[in-house]
Design a protein around this motif. Structure first.
Motif, PDB file in Angstrom:
ATOM      1  N   HIS A   1       0.823  -1.218   0.000  1.00  0.00           N
ATOM      2  CA  HIS A   1       0.000   0.000   0.000  1.00  0.00           C
ATOM      3  C   HIS A   1       0.859   1.272   0.000  1.00  0.00           C
ATOM      4  O   HIS A   1       0.344   2.369   0.238  1.00  0.00           O
ATOM      5  CB  HIS A   1      -0.902   0.010   1.242  1.00  0.00           C
ATOM      6  CG  HIS A   1      -1.830  -1.157   1.323  1.00  0.00           C
ATOM      7  ND1 HIS A   1      -2.994  -1.247   0.599  1.00  0.00           N
ATOM      8  CD2 HIS A   1      -1.742  -2.311   2.048  1.00  0.00           C
ATOM      9  CE1 HIS A   1      -3.609  -2.389   0.871  1.00  0.00           C
ATOM     10  NE2 HIS A   1      -2.863  -3.053   1.746  1.00  0.00           N
ATOM     11  N   GLU A   2       2.135   1.118  -0.293  1.00  0.00           N
ATOM     12  CA  GLU A   2       3.088   2.229  -0.178  1.00  0.00           C
ATOM     13  C   GLU A   2       2.703   3.457  -1.000  1.00  0.00           C
ATOM     14  O   GLU A   2       2.953   4.594  -0.585  1.00  0.00           O
ATOM     15  CB  GLU A   2       4.496   1.773  -0.610  1.00  0.00           C
ATOM     16  CG  GLU A   2       5.123   0.751   0.303  1.00  0.00           C
ATOM     17  CD  GLU A   2       4.771  -0.692  -0.063  1.00  0.00           C
ATOM     18  OE1 GLU A   2       5.450  -1.608   0.437  1.00  0.00           O
ATOM     19  OE2 GLU A   2       3.803  -0.896  -0.854  1.00  0.00           O
ATOM     20  N   ASN A   3       2.106   3.252  -2.160  1.00  0.00           N
ATOM     21  CA  ASN A   3       1.837   4.360  -3.083  1.00  0.00           C
ATOM     22  C   ASN A   3       0.409   4.885  -3.011  1.00  0.00           C
ATOM     23  O   ASN A   3       0.003   5.707  -3.831  1.00  0.00           O
ATOM     24  CB  ASN A   3       2.175   3.933  -4.518  1.00  0.00           C
ATOM     25  CG  ASN A   3       3.663   3.626  -4.675  1.00  0.00           C
ATOM     26  OD1 ASN A   3       4.507   4.351  -4.157  1.00  0.00           O
ATOM     27  ND2 ASN A   3       3.970   2.539  -5.362  1.00  0.00           N
ATOM     28  N   LYS A   4      -0.343   4.425  -2.026  1.00  0.00           N
ATOM     29  CA  LYS A   4      -1.709   4.928  -1.848  1.00  0.00           C
ATOM     30  C   LYS A   4      -1.695   6.236  -1.061  1.00  0.00           C
ATOM     31  O   LYS A   4      -0.793   6.500  -0.267  1.00  0.00           O
ATOM     32  CB  LYS A   4      -2.569   3.900  -1.115  1.00  0.00           C
ATOM     33  CG  LYS A   4      -2.876   2.658  -1.946  1.00  0.00           C
ATOM     34  CD  LYS A   4      -3.803   1.713  -1.208  1.00  0.00           C
ATOM     35  CE  LYS A   4      -4.131   0.496  -2.072  1.00  0.00           C
ATOM     36  NZ  LYS A   4      -5.004  -0.452  -1.349  1.00  0.00           N
ATOM     37  N   PHE A   5      -2.730   7.040  -1.287  1.00  0.00           N
ATOM     38  CA  PHE A   5      -2.905   8.283  -0.536  1.00  0.00           C
ATOM     39  C   PHE A   5      -3.864   8.029   0.632  1.00  0.00           C
ATOM     40  O   PHE A   5      -4.667   7.078   0.585  1.00  0.00           O
ATOM     41  CB  PHE A   5      -3.455   9.376  -1.455  1.00  0.00           C
ATOM     42  CG  PHE A   5      -2.469   9.844  -2.489  1.00  0.00           C
ATOM     43  CD1 PHE A   5      -1.560  10.856  -2.191  1.00  0.00           C
ATOM     44  CD2 PHE A   5      -2.431   9.257  -3.750  1.00  0.00           C
ATOM     45  CE1 PHE A   5      -0.631  11.283  -3.133  1.00  0.00           C
ATOM     46  CE2 PHE A   5      -1.502   9.672  -4.699  1.00  0.00           C
ATOM     47  CZ  PHE A   5      -0.601  10.691  -4.393  1.00  0.00           C
ATOM     48  N   PRO A   6      -3.799   8.856   1.675  1.00  0.00           N
ATOM     49  CA  PRO A   6      -4.680   8.642   2.835  1.00  0.00           C
ATOM     50  C   PRO A   6      -6.158   8.469   2.487  1.00  0.00           C
ATOM     51  O   PRO A   6      -6.854   7.681   3.122  1.00  0.00           O
ATOM     52  CB  PRO A   6      -4.436   9.899   3.675  1.00  0.00           C
ATOM     53  CG  PRO A   6      -3.012  10.251   3.392  1.00  0.00           C
ATOM     54  CD  PRO A   6      -2.828   9.944   1.929  1.00  0.00           C
ATOM     55  N   ARG A   7      -6.643   9.181   1.479  1.00  0.00           N
ATOM     56  CA  ARG A   7      -8.063   9.088   1.109  1.00  0.00           C
ATOM     57  C   ARG A   7      -8.444   7.690   0.610  1.00  0.00           C
ATOM     58  O   ARG A   7      -9.620   7.335   0.580  1.00  0.00           O
ATOM     59  CB  ARG A   7      -8.411  10.127   0.040  1.00  0.00           C
ATOM     60  CG  ARG A   7      -7.712   9.924  -1.286  1.00  0.00           C
ATOM     61  CD  ARG A   7      -8.130  10.948  -2.344  1.00  0.00           C
ATOM     62  NE  ARG A   7      -7.430  10.752  -3.592  1.00  0.00           N
ATOM     63  CZ  ARG A   7      -6.239  11.277  -3.891  1.00  0.00           C
ATOM     64  NH1 ARG A   7      -5.628  12.038  -2.979  1.00  0.00           N
ATOM     65  NH2 ARG A   7      -5.658  11.047  -5.052  1.00  0.00           N
ATOM     66  N   GLU A   8      -7.449   6.903   0.218  1.00  0.00           N
ATOM     67  CA  GLU A   8      -7.690   5.555  -0.295  1.00  0.00           C
ATOM     68  C   GLU A   8      -7.607   4.492   0.802  1.00  0.00           C
ATOM     69  O   GLU A   8      -7.769   3.307   0.518  1.00  0.00           O
ATOM     70  CB  GLU A   8      -6.671   5.226  -1.396  1.00  0.00           C
ATOM     71  CG  GLU A   8      -6.693   6.169  -2.575  1.00  0.00           C
ATOM     72  CD  GLU A   8      -5.576   5.877  -3.570  1.00  0.00           C
ATOM     73  OE1 GLU A   8      -5.841   5.119  -4.530  1.00  0.00           O
ATOM     74  OE2 GLU A   8      -4.456   6.399  -3.391  1.00  0.00           O
ATOM     75  N   LEU A   9      -7.381   4.908   2.036  1.00  0.00           N
ATOM     76  CA  LEU A   9      -7.165   3.972   3.138  1.00  0.00           C
ATOM     77  C   LEU A   9      -8.335   3.961   4.105  1.00  0.00           C
ATOM     78  O   LEU A   9      -9.026   4.965   4.279  1.00  0.00           O
ATOM     79  CB  LEU A   9      -5.898   4.351   3.905  1.00  0.00           C
ATOM     80  CG  LEU A   9      -4.596   4.488   3.117  1.00  0.00           C
ATOM     81  CD1 LEU A   9      -3.483   4.967   4.028  1.00  0.00           C
ATOM     82  CD2 LEU A   9      -4.220   3.165   2.446  1.00  0.00           C
ATOM     83  N   SER A  10      -8.533   2.821   4.767  1.00  0.00           N
ATOM     84  CA  SER A  10      -9.521   2.723   5.843  1.00  0.00           C
ATOM     85  C   SER A  10      -8.980   3.408   7.094  1.00  0.00           C
ATOM     86  O   SER A  10      -7.790   3.758   7.168  1.00  0.00           O
ATOM     87  CB  SER A  10      -9.805   1.254   6.157  1.00  0.00           C
ATOM     88  OG  SER A  10      -8.642   0.643   6.724  1.00  0.00           O
ATOM     89  N   GLY A  11      -9.850   3.574   8.096  1.00  0.00           N
ATOM     90  CA  GLY A  11      -9.425   4.204   9.346  1.00  0.00           C
ATOM     91  C   GLY A  11      -8.287   3.461  10.017  1.00  0.00           C
ATOM     92  O   GLY A  11      -7.323   4.067  10.500  1.00  0.00           O
ATOM     93  N   GLY A  12      -8.386   2.134  10.049  1.00  0.00           N
ATOM     94  CA  GLY A  12      -7.335   1.329  10.669  1.00  0.00           C
ATOM     95  C   GLY A  12      -6.012   1.438   9.928  1.00  0.00           C
ATOM     96  O   GLY A  12      -4.941   1.488  10.543  1.00  0.00           O
ATOM     97  N   MET A  13      -6.076   1.496   8.604  1.00  0.00           N
ATOM     98  CA  MET A  13      -4.852   1.615   7.801  1.00  0.00           C
ATOM     99  C   MET A  13      -4.200   2.977   8.016  1.00  0.00           C
ATOM    100  O   MET A  13      -2.971   3.088   8.079  1.00  0.00           O
ATOM    101  CB  MET A  13      -5.171   1.388   6.320  1.00  0.00           C
ATOM    102  CG  MET A  13      -5.567  -0.045   5.999  1.00  0.00           C
ATOM    103  SD  MET A  13      -6.202  -0.242   4.314  1.00  0.00           S
ATOM    104  CE  MET A  13      -4.681  -0.235   3.377  1.00  0.00           C
TER     105      MET A  13
END
Length: 249
Positions: free
Chosen positions: A129-141
């Motif tokens: 998930h290194e190249n994902k932005f915060p908006r693409e992540l769940s709360g836990g991530m």
């Protein structure tokens, strides 16, 4: 042999605007590598105490020492993990860039930054998930990213202010298990704030129960010798739960 003391608090008090004390006569010693819980109801001043240890809030009186030095401001030896990861992460940076941010500010060479961020991204379970932005992540991530960023800066002490409070129950349990694993692997000193007795017992080696404010203090400290991983269905776990619950009945 007893571990060296890393945090020493004696007669610590805090008032705002010369009004009543929020905290009064706090006395506490925390050993290096310990997982310590500050437990208490909302409004009792536990987050204020954590912020004082972090160096965000000045004391009114008393002594507050970290590694035998008086706390007067934030320091690199103390990393803070907040409840709301959204407020802590930079939305325009990827997971990897967020984790490397502090290292970049310290002018850590690029190759070293890459090694450190890769290690901690894997440690918190975010490989891939290194190249994902915060908006693409769940709360836990997002909380995992925040934790990885703090760990990448290699503080001696982790100060955690209800970091799982905004998560759903299943994610919260997963993160609690992961935090114990990470604590064991990194041997950091952890001070964790919560108002949840179950969470306190699942995580802490010692639990400091804070009284209802104003003029809150640490009423009692429980040693919790239960082995990890812990289960809230365990008989001894429930005995401790009942003893601690009695403080709030």
């Amino acid at each position: 042999m007893k571990a060296p003391e890393t945090i020493s608090i004696s007669g610590l008090s805090k008032s705002f605007n010369n009004s009543h004390y929020v905290l009064e006569n706090i006395n506490l010693s925390i050993q290096r590598g310990e997982f310590f819980i500050l437990l208490g109801p909302s409004g009792c001043g536990k987050s204020t105490l954590l912020s004082m240890i972090a160096g965000f809030i000045e004391k009114t009186s008393g002594d507050l020492l970290v590694d035998q030095e008086e706390v007067k401001k934030p320091g690199r030896n103390r990393g803070v993990v907040f409840q709301q990861a959204d407020a802590a992460l930079f939305p325009w940076l990827t997971v990897k860039e967020n984790v490397e941010f502090g290292l970049k500010m310290k002018k850590t060479p690029k190759d070293n930054r890459n090694k450190i961020s890769t290690y901690f991204i894997e440690l918190v379970g975010l490989k891939g998930h290194e190249n994902k932005f915060p908006r693409e992540l769940s709360g836990g991530m997002k909380q995992r990213v925040q934790l990885a960023r703090v760990l990448a800066n290699d503080p001696d002490i982790l100060l955690m202010d209800e970091p799982f409070g905004a998560l759903d129950a299943m994610t919260r349990r997963t993160m609690q298990t992961e935090l114990v694993r990470i604590w064991k692997e990194t041997n950091k000193t952890v001070i964790f704030v919560t108002h949840d007795i179950q969470e306190a017992l699942l995580l802490g080696q010692r639990i400091g129960v804070m009284s209802v404010g104003p003029s809150s203090k640490i009423d009692h400290i429980y040693d919790i010798p239960l082995a990890f991983p812990r289960s809230f269905t365990d008989k001894e776990f429930n005995r401790y739960y009942q003893n601690i619950q009695a403080h709030f009945d």
